[in-house]
Structure formats: C-alpha cells, structure tokens
Design a protein around this motif. Structure first.
Motif, mmCIF file in Angstrom:
data_model
loop_
_atom_site.group_PDB
_atom_site.id
_atom_site.type_symbol
_atom_site.label_atom_id
_atom_site.label_comp_id
_atom_site.label_asym_id
_atom_site.label_seq_id
_atom_site.Cartn_x
_atom_site.Cartn_y
_atom_site.Cartn_z
ATOM 1 N N ASP A 1 12.422 11.058 -8.133
ATOM 2 C CA ASP A 1 13.225 9.960 -7.730
ATOM 3 C C ASP A 1 13.137 9.397 -6.323
ATOM 4 O OD1 ASP A 1 14.029 10.072 -10.234
ATOM 5 O OD2 ASP A 1 15.775 11.243 -10.012
ATOM 6 N N ARG A 2 12.974 10.296 -5.578
ATOM 7 C CA ARG A 2 12.890 10.126 -4.116
ATOM 8 C C ARG A 2 11.753 9.233 -3.789
ATOM 9 N NH1 ARG A 2 13.016 14.862 -2.184
ATOM 10 N NH2 ARG A 2 11.036 15.161 -1.739
ATOM 11 N N HIS A 3 10.572 9.586 -4.550
ATOM 12 C CA HIS A 3 9.326 8.912 -4.329
ATOM 13 C C HIS A 3 9.612 7.367 -4.887
ATOM 14 C CE1 HIS A 3 6.956 12.044 -2.975
ATOM 15 N NE2 HIS A 3 6.864 12.961 -3.676
ATOM 16 N N TYR A 4 10.127 7.348 -5.800
ATOM 17 C CA TYR A 4 10.405 5.634 -6.593
ATOM 18 C C TYR A 4 11.247 5.113 -5.556
ATOM 19 C CZ TYR A 4 7.956 7.629 -10.928
ATOM 20 O OH TYR A 4 7.291 8.129 -11.639
ATOM 21 N N GLY B 1 0.957 -1.059 0.040
ATOM 22 C CA GLY B 1 -0.062 0.086 -0.016
ATOM 23 C C GLY B 1 0.779 1.271 -0.064
ATOM 24 N N ALA B 2 1.953 1.392 1.002
ATOM 25 C CA ALA B 2 2.729 2.669 0.800
ATOM 26 C C ALA B 2 3.618 2.615 -0.296
ATOM 27 C CB ALA B 2 3.588 2.393 2.091
ATOM 28 N N GLY B 3 4.053 1.561 -0.929
ATOM 29 C CA GLY B 3 4.635 1.388 -2.254
ATOM 30 C C GLY B 3 3.860 1.987 -3.419
ATOM 31 N N ILE B 4 2.797 1.584 -3.409
ATOM 32 C CA ILE B 4 1.621 2.099 -4.436
ATOM 33 C C ILE B 4 1.452 3.733 -4.232
ATOM 34 C CG2 ILE B 4 -0.637 2.031 -5.313
ATOM 35 C CD1 ILE B 4 -0.544 -1.070 -4.687
ATOM 36 N N TRP B 5 1.482 4.085 -3.068
ATOM 37 C CA TRP B 5 1.065 5.358 -2.686
ATOM 38 C C TRP B 5 2.217 6.528 -3.093
ATOM 39 C CZ3 TRP B 5 3.165 8.752 1.193
ATOM 40 C CH2 TRP B 5 2.442 10.049 1.262
ATOM 41 N N GLN B 6 3.462 5.735 -2.811
ATOM 42 C CA GLN B 6 4.315 6.539 -3.434
ATOM 43 C C GLN B 6 4.726 6.741 -4.771
ATOM 44 O OE1 GLN B 6 6.693 8.348 -1.355
ATOM 45 N NE2 GLN B 6 6.391 7.679 0.799
ATOM 46 N N LEU B 7 4.583 5.754 -5.468
ATOM 47 C CA LEU B 7 4.450 5.689 -6.978
ATOM 48 C C LEU B 7 3.328 6.556 -7.665
ATOM 49 C CD1 LEU B 7 4.605 1.816 -7.985
ATOM 50 C CD2 LEU B 7 6.394 3.636 -8.238
ATOM 51 N N SER B 8 2.080 6.583 -6.863
ATOM 52 C CA SER B 8 1.179 7.621 -7.316
ATOM 53 C C SER B 8 1.551 9.188 -7.050
ATOM 54 C CB SER B 8 -0.183 7.419 -6.633
ATOM 55 O OG SER B 8 -0.155 7.744 -5.154
ATOM 56 N N ARG B 9 2.380 9.269 -6.029
ATOM 57 C CA ARG B 9 2.742 10.607 -5.692
ATOM 58 C C ARG B 9 3.780 11.022 -6.776
ATOM 59 N NH1 ARG B 9 4.370 12.833 0.108
ATOM 60 N NH2 ARG B 9 4.217 14.405 -1.177
ATOM 61 N N GLN C 1 11.755 0.844 -1.629
ATOM 62 C CA GLN C 1 11.908 0.127 -0.160
ATOM 63 C C GLN C 1 10.781 -0.390 0.561
ATOM 64 O OE1 GLN C 1 13.335 3.744 1.894
ATOM 65 N NE2 GLN C 1 15.361 3.844 0.740
ATOM 66 N N TRP C 2 9.455 0.219 0.298
ATOM 67 C CA TRP C 2 8.322 -0.493 0.748
ATOM 68 C C TRP C 2 8.020 -1.632 -0.150
ATOM 69 C CZ3 TRP C 2 6.354 0.935 5.088
ATOM 70 C CH2 TRP C 2 6.333 2.088 5.677
ATOM 71 N N PHE C 3 8.172 -1.658 -1.138
ATOM 72 C CA PHE C 3 8.087 -3.137 -2.009
ATOM 73 C C PHE C 3 9.187 -4.273 -1.504
ATOM 74 C CE2 PHE C 3 5.979 -0.586 -5.377
ATOM 75 C CZ PHE C 3 4.539 -0.992 -4.993
#
Length: 262
Positions: A223-226, A28-36, A231-233
């Motif tokens: 790049d930081r969001h990715y 969930g956190a990884g998908i959220w970071q990708l969306s941001r 890291q979350w994944f």
C-alpha cells in the motif's frame, strides 16, 4: 493554432523543458513504485505456493538452497547456545497496535546441531526488543538444553541492513555476540562446521521463550508503494497543469497587448 504553440512552447523553451523533466521524473518514479508493489505481490504468491508443497525434513537431507528455498521444513536437534549471534537494528516484524514508531531490537540466530547428522542448521529463532539504556545488554531468552523439534520456512539469509566498515566478523566465536549482518558462508569457514546452505526461520508462535515470531507478510508495504506512486503521478500532473495554465495566461496577455482580444 500557430500563435498558441508559439506562446506555449517556442517562447517558453526553458519552462517547457523543465515541465517535461518534472513529468518524466514523476511518471518514471511512479511506474517504478508500481512495479515494486506488484513484485511484492508476485513474490508473496510464489512463497505461498511453495509453502503449500510437502514439508521437508532437515534431518533427511542434505538439501540444496534451490530445493528448499521458501518451503516449510522441520528440524530435530539441539541448540548450540554459546554460538548465538544477535543481529542488531532489526525492527519489530509487526509493529504494536496503534503505534507508528518502529521498535528496534534483535534477531536471534542460533545454530542447531541436527540429530543423527554431522551438520548444523542455523535458525532464526525470532525477534526480541533491545535494551534502550544499554545496547550491550542482551534480552532475556530461554534456550532449551535438550533435543527439540522445530518448524520454519527456509530462506537464503535473515535479511540484511546497511553496515559501515565492511562487516568484519568478531573473532570471539565461543560466546554470543552482536553483529549487524549474518554471513552463513563466513560462519562455516570460521567454525569449521558442515552447514546447511540456508537458514530456517522458525514459525512457532506459542513457545514462551522471550522471542516474537509474528513475521510480517511479504506483501507488507505494498500500500505504501501505491501511495508513493500516486504522489509521483500527481507531481507529474501538477507539473503539466502548471506549465499549461501559465502558458495560457501568457498567451492571453500577449493577445491583449497585440489587440487580438476585443
């Protein structure tokens, strides 16, 4: 197969639930970071498209925020220097080369009385570093005392920072002051001015007035969001692997104990 399922799941309910929780949070956190990150890319693309539209003139207004938002605009007028507002705790838009430490400073907000119009346009003139020894000492900045022509990009506000205490505006409006955030509507009511419903962020980089206007691109931080997403994944994957390996080991131990292994 039933024995394997029992060893991995049925006899390890707590471990299974914990693993599922870690996997769900990580994914969930990884998908959220990708969306941001993707949202920043889309926003930057939209901003670029609007900046390529014909340049507006503040002196030919009035313009609404919807009409002018994120578009290039020119303005002609004279600064009202005594009404300047210094927005505190603003990091340098683009850090110094080779430096990983954000340098703190101010955004200088200054009203511009538009030439030929009974209207004021607030200008984000740029960034200046803070005096680390005395916070109340304002940076030395040159302000023209004559009519000037400037160009910038229209925004609804100069950006906000977290503020304790509700952001009460100082009553001393006849001299420059330091604030945490800028409230365009409140400033208009306080001063009784007719104001444009937006601010103009100046883009001229060549003026020698003590201000920095090398604004960070909106894609800054993608790049930081990715990286955070990775890291979350990775955490989710590690949680699954730990659950699987520990379960298989327990399954093998049970096999030895029960004489299933030869």
């Amino acid at each position: 197969m039933n024995k394997l399922f029992s060893a991995l799941v049925a006899k390890r309910v707590v471990a299974t639930v914990s693993a599922l929780l870690v996997i769900a949070i990580g994914c969930g956190a990884g998908i959220w970071q990708l969306s941001r990150g993707n949202a920043k890319i889309v926003l930057a693309a939209n901003l670029l498209a609007r900046q390529q539209m014909p340049i507006l003139s503040a002196n030919q207004g009035p313009w609404t925020l919807e009409e002018a938002s994120e578009r290039r605009m020119t303005a002609r007028g004279q600064y009202i220097a005594q009404a300047a507002i210094w927005l505190d705790n603003r990091p340098r838009p683009i850090p110094l080369a080779g430096s990983n430490v954000a340098q703190s400073g101010f955004y200088l907000m200054m009203p511009l009385k538009l030439d030929g119009r009974d209207e004021v346009l607030w200008i984000n003139r740029g960034w200046a570093p803070r005096n680390n020894e005395n916070r109340e000492t304002l940076p030395p900045v040159t302000t023209p005392n004559h009519v000037v022509n400037i160009e910038g990009i229209v925004f609804a506000h100069p950006g906000r920072v977290y503020e304790l205490g509700g952001g009460k505006i100082s009553a001393e409006i006849n001299k420059p002051r330091i604030e945490q955030n800028f409230d365009l509507v409140a400033e208009g009511k306080l001063r009784g001015w007719k104001q444009a419903p937006f601010i103009l962020r100046e883009v001229e980089a060549g003026a020698d007035d003590g201000l920095l206007r090398e604004w960070a691109p909106l894609t800054n931080g993608v790049d930081r969001h990715y990286a955070y997403a990775f890291q979350w994944f990775a955490l989710a994957f590690a949680g699954f692997i730990f659950w699987l390996v520990s379960g298989l080991r327990q399954y093998k131990r049970q096999g030895f104990v029960n004489g299933d292994q030869k």
